[in-house]
Design a protein around this motif. Sequence first.
Motif, mmCIF file in Angstrom:
data_model
loop_
_atom_site.group_PDB
_atom_site.id
_atom_site.type_symbol
_atom_site.label_atom_id
_atom_site.label_comp_id
_atom_site.label_asym_id
_atom_site.label_seq_id
_atom_site.Cartn_x
_atom_site.Cartn_y
_atom_site.Cartn_z
ATOM 1 N N ALA A 1 0.790 -1.140 0.032
ATOM 2 C CA ALA A 1 -0.050 0.203 0.069
ATOM 3 C C ALA A 1 0.906 1.261 -0.032
ATOM 4 C CB ALA A 1 -0.911 -0.012 1.384
ATOM 5 N N HIS A 2 0.503 2.127 -0.620
ATOM 6 C CA HIS A 2 1.144 3.492 -0.790
ATOM 7 C C HIS A 2 0.024 4.631 -0.516
ATOM 8 C CE1 HIS A 2 4.214 1.683 -3.594
ATOM 9 N NE2 HIS A 2 4.729 1.703 -2.217
ATOM 10 N N PRO A 3 -0.224 5.124 0.811
ATOM 11 C CA PRO A 3 -1.414 5.735 1.393
ATOM 12 C C PRO A 3 -1.601 7.153 0.443
ATOM 13 C CG PRO A 3 -0.246 4.937 3.151
ATOM 14 C CD PRO A 3 0.601 4.639 1.869
ATOM 15 N N ASP A 4 -0.351 7.751 0.021
ATOM 16 C CA ASP A 4 -0.419 9.030 -0.631
ATOM 17 C C ASP A 4 -0.330 9.026 -1.895
ATOM 18 O OD1 ASP A 4 -1.014 10.004 2.057
ATOM 19 O OD2 ASP A 4 1.017 10.315 2.474
ATOM 20 N N LYS A 5 -0.403 7.868 -2.532
ATOM 21 C CA LYS A 5 -0.237 7.809 -3.978
ATOM 22 C C LYS A 5 -1.388 7.670 -4.627
ATOM 23 C CE LYS A 5 4.204 7.711 -2.830
ATOM 24 N NZ LYS A 5 5.031 9.125 -2.648
ATOM 25 N N HIS A 6 -1.129 7.417 -5.986
ATOM 26 C CA HIS A 6 -2.318 7.119 -6.881
ATOM 27 C C HIS A 6 -1.666 5.757 -7.676
ATOM 28 C CE1 HIS A 6 -4.259 10.934 -6.498
ATOM 29 N NE2 HIS A 6 -2.933 11.694 -6.674
ATOM 30 N N ARG A 7 -2.866 5.189 -7.868
ATOM 31 C CA ARG A 7 -2.504 3.597 -8.222
ATOM 32 C C ARG A 7 -3.319 3.404 -9.819
ATOM 33 N NH1 ARG A 7 -1.756 -1.374 -4.831
ATOM 34 N NH2 ARG A 7 0.304 -0.198 -4.602
ATOM 35 N N LEU A 8 -2.644 3.244 -10.945
ATOM 36 C CA LEU A 8 -3.098 3.073 -12.174
ATOM 37 C C LEU A 8 -2.860 1.893 -12.809
ATOM 38 C CD1 LEU A 8 -1.996 6.672 -13.527
ATOM 39 C CD2 LEU A 8 -4.130 6.021 -12.545
ATOM 40 N N LEU A 9 -3.812 1.207 -13.616
ATOM 41 C CA LEU A 9 -3.514 0.076 -14.207
ATOM 42 C C LEU A 9 -3.640 0.268 -15.604
ATOM 43 C CD1 LEU A 9 -3.549 -3.367 -14.370
ATOM 44 C CD2 LEU A 9 -5.877 -3.137 -14.186
ATOM 45 N N HIS A 10 -2.489 -0.289 -16.450
ATOM 46 C CA HIS A 10 -2.470 -0.166 -17.842
ATOM 47 C C HIS A 10 -2.448 -1.523 -18.240
ATOM 48 C CE1 HIS A 10 -0.944 0.581 -22.005
ATOM 49 N NE2 HIS A 10 -1.584 2.086 -21.912
ATOM 50 N N VAL B 1 1.081 -1.977 -13.353
ATOM 51 C CA VAL B 1 0.514 -1.297 -12.268
ATOM 52 C C VAL B 1 1.491 -0.120 -11.856
ATOM 53 C CG1 VAL B 1 -0.411 -1.431 -9.794
ATOM 54 C CG2 VAL B 1 -0.740 -3.229 -11.303
ATOM 55 N N ILE B 2 0.943 0.949 -11.765
ATOM 56 C CA ILE B 2 1.634 2.104 -11.522
ATOM 57 C C ILE B 2 1.368 3.064 -10.236
ATOM 58 C CG2 ILE B 2 2.852 4.295 -12.663
ATOM 59 C CD1 ILE B 2 1.497 3.042 -15.327
ATOM 60 N N ASP B 3 2.416 3.450 -9.571
ATOM 61 C CA ASP B 3 1.839 4.099 -8.403
ATOM 62 C C ASP B 3 2.480 5.415 -8.809
ATOM 63 O OD1 ASP B 3 0.487 2.284 -6.773
ATOM 64 O OD2 ASP B 3 2.091 1.601 -5.917
ATOM 65 N N VAL B 4 1.900 6.578 -8.764
ATOM 66 C CA VAL B 4 2.412 7.908 -9.040
ATOM 67 C C VAL B 4 2.117 8.820 -7.767
ATOM 68 C CG1 VAL B 4 1.928 7.662 -11.375
ATOM 69 C CG2 VAL B 4 0.170 8.668 -10.058
ATOM 70 N N ASP B 5 3.365 10.006 -7.681
ATOM 71 C CA ASP B 5 3.198 10.845 -6.627
ATOM 72 C C ASP B 5 2.118 11.840 -6.756
ATOM 73 O OD1 ASP B 5 5.453 9.526 -5.554
ATOM 74 O OD2 ASP B 5 6.881 10.716 -6.314
ATOM 75 N N VAL C 1 -8.181 3.565 -13.067
ATOM 76 C CA VAL C 1 -7.636 4.106 -11.920
ATOM 77 C C VAL C 1 -8.053 2.996 -10.831
ATOM 78 C CG1 VAL C 1 -7.878 5.952 -10.375
ATOM 79 C CG2 VAL C 1 -8.069 6.522 -12.760
ATOM 80 N N LEU C 2 -6.933 2.417 -10.163
ATOM 81 C CA LEU C 2 -7.349 1.384 -9.075
ATOM 82 C C LEU C 2 -7.426 2.151 -7.850
ATOM 83 C CD1 LEU C 2 -4.772 -1.362 -10.144
ATOM 84 C CD2 LEU C 2 -7.123 -1.355 -10.841
ATOM 85 N N TYR C 3 -6.676 3.235 -7.642
ATOM 86 C CA TYR C 3 -6.722 3.820 -6.206
ATOM 87 C C TYR C 3 -6.487 5.512 -6.449
ATOM 88 C CZ TYR C 3 -5.550 5.308 -1.497
ATOM 89 O OH TYR C 3 -5.197 5.758 -0.154
ATOM 90 N N SER C 4 -7.131 6.251 -5.825
ATOM 91 C CA SER C 4 -6.867 7.651 -5.785
ATOM 92 C C SER C 4 -6.660 8.138 -4.452
ATOM 93 C CB SER C 4 -7.765 8.324 -6.674
ATOM 94 O OG SER C 4 -7.503 9.621 -6.851
ATOM 95 N N ALA C 5 -5.314 8.812 -4.154
ATOM 96 C CA ALA C 5 -5.231 9.330 -2.644
ATOM 97 C C ALA C 5 -6.142 10.186 -2.241
ATOM 98 C CB ALA C 5 -3.689 9.808 -2.672
ATOM 99 N N GLN C 6 -6.587 10.348 -1.301
ATOM 100 C CA GLN C 6 -7.591 11.218 -0.814
ATOM 101 C C GLN C 6 -7.179 12.563 -0.280
ATOM 102 O OE1 GLN C 6 -10.889 10.461 -0.549
ATOM 103 N NE2 GLN C 6 -10.232 8.404 -1.504
ATOM 104 N N ASN C 7 -5.646 12.691 -0.117
ATOM 105 C CA ASN C 7 -5.271 13.859 0.303
ATOM 106 C C ASN C 7 -4.634 14.708 -0.762
ATOM 107 O OD1 ASN C 7 -5.766 13.241 2.855
ATOM 108 N ND2 ASN C 7 -4.001 12.259 3.458
ATOM 109 N N SER C 8 -4.932 14.422 -2.197
ATOM 110 C CA SER C 8 -4.165 15.163 -2.895
ATOM 111 C C SER C 8 -5.072 16.034 -3.629
ATOM 112 C CB SER C 8 -3.968 14.052 -4.087
ATOM 113 O OG SER C 8 -3.189 13.253 -3.729
#
Length: 85
Positions: free
Chosen positions: A5-14, A52-56, A78-85
């Motif tokens: 898990a990367h709580p402050d990141k966004h996760r994409l699937l291509h 699967v790409i996690d971005v800052d 988009v698999l996951y989008s950080a809430q604090n961005s």
Amino acid sequence: MALPAHPDKHRLLHIHDNVPGVLSQINRVLSENGINISGQYLQTNDKVGYVVIDVDKAYGPQALEALKQVEHTLKIRVLYSAQNS
């Protein structure tokens, strides 16, 4: 597949055809949009690959559209989008 898990990141699937050069095109699109990659996981078989790409940072719709336009793209999600961005 279990990724850390990367709580402050966004996760994409291509998902894409498994042909040479797709990953470099994906990375170019992210770089051109000022998006730093904090993690990647690539898996392929004879026909299909996925990364699967996690971005800052937050990405805009133009970045997602550019990823959709990468040659040999089958799907982007988009698999996951950080809430604090």
